[in-house]
Scaffold this motif. Sequence first.
Motif, mmCIF file in Angstrom:
data_model
loop_
_atom_site.group_PDB
_atom_site.id
_atom_site.type_symbol
_atom_site.label_atom_id
_atom_site.label_comp_id
_atom_site.label_asym_id
_atom_site.label_seq_id
_atom_site.Cartn_x
_atom_site.Cartn_y
_atom_site.Cartn_z
ATOM 1 N N GLY A 81 17.250 15.147 -14.173
ATOM 2 C CA GLY A 81 18.505 15.481 -14.851
ATOM 3 C C GLY A 81 18.340 15.532 -16.356
ATOM 4 O O GLY A 81 17.279 15.231 -16.904
ATOM 5 N N ARG A 82 19.400 15.910 -17.019
ATOM 6 C CA ARG A 82 19.398 16.006 -18.486
ATOM 7 C C ARG A 82 20.607 15.270 -19.041
ATOM 8 O O ARG A 82 21.649 15.193 -18.400
ATOM 9 C CB ARG A 82 19.489 17.470 -18.921
ATOM 10 N N ARG A 83 20.460 14.754 -20.241
ATOM 11 C CA ARG A 83 21.580 14.138 -20.948
ATOM 12 C C ARG A 83 21.593 14.636 -22.380
ATOM 13 O O ARG A 83 20.566 14.629 -23.057
ATOM 14 C CB ARG A 83 21.462 12.627 -20.936
ATOM 15 N N ARG A 84 22.743 15.063 -22.827
ATOM 16 C CA ARG A 84 22.925 15.566 -24.192
ATOM 17 C C ARG A 84 23.321 14.411 -25.086
ATOM 18 O O ARG A 84 24.237 13.650 -24.766
ATOM 19 C CB ARG A 84 24.014 16.643 -24.173
ATOM 20 N N LEU A 85 22.642 14.270 -26.225
ATOM 21 C CA LEU A 85 22.938 13.233 -27.211
ATOM 22 C C LEU A 85 23.245 13.894 -28.559
ATOM 23 O O LEU A 85 22.326 14.294 -29.272
ATOM 24 C CB LEU A 85 21.751 12.279 -27.371
ATOM 25 N N PRO A 86 24.512 14.020 -28.931
ATOM 26 C CA PRO A 86 24.829 14.555 -30.256
ATOM 27 C C PRO A 86 24.318 13.601 -31.338
ATOM 28 O O PRO A 86 24.224 12.387 -31.116
ATOM 29 C CB PRO A 86 26.362 14.626 -30.268
ATOM 30 N N TRP A 87 24.004 14.123 -32.507
ATOM 31 C CA TRP A 87 23.446 13.300 -33.584
ATOM 32 C C TRP A 87 24.277 12.056 -33.884
ATOM 33 O O TRP A 87 23.700 10.986 -34.109
ATOM 34 C CB TRP A 87 23.239 14.128 -34.849
ATOM 35 N N PRO A 88 25.623 12.129 -33.921
ATOM 36 C CA PRO A 88 26.383 10.915 -34.228
ATOM 37 C C PRO A 88 26.194 9.767 -33.228
ATOM 38 O O PRO A 88 26.401 8.606 -33.572
ATOM 39 C CB PRO A 88 27.852 11.395 -34.220
ATOM 40 N N GLU A 89 25.804 10.056 -31.999
ATOM 41 C CA GLU A 89 25.574 9.014 -30.993
ATOM 42 C C GLU A 89 24.232 8.312 -31.168
ATOM 43 O O GLU A 89 24.025 7.226 -30.632
ATOM 44 C CB GLU A 89 25.626 9.606 -29.581
#
Length: 142
Positions: A81-89
């Motif tokens: 699977g994949r998980r998206r991590l935006p920079w603020p997180e």
Amino acid sequence: MDDISPVQQWRVPASLPAAKLAGAVLLVALGLIFADGDPLRLVLAALAAAALAGWAVRDLIAPVRLVVDPAGLTVIRGFAGRRRLPWPEIEAITVERRPRWGLTSEVLEIDAGESLHLFGRYDLGTNPEEVAAELRAARRYP
């Protein structure tokens, strides 16, 4: 590091799944050779080979472990699977070094608050320190 591309990815080296599959075949062959009529030895060898083959299949299904773009990171999660991590997180990007058996291992650590994502050299196909530097530059660290 001013030439960060809009999207960059790090992946498992192509030779790694092939080596794991060859190891699985070798385990089965050794199990057959040394079973000597004992089915338990053959079963144990087959189980170890199946685990190694499963690990290789993961590398074939999801070879890309880490992707960076201007909005953040995408990391592998679970088997494929994949998980998206935006920079603020993302709280921290570090490289942990540990000496073990006379060798030093490096692990890229991406701390996203509630989750910690770890990547070794064989996950990234390159030195974790270089990847950390590129991630920091992409995040526009000073």
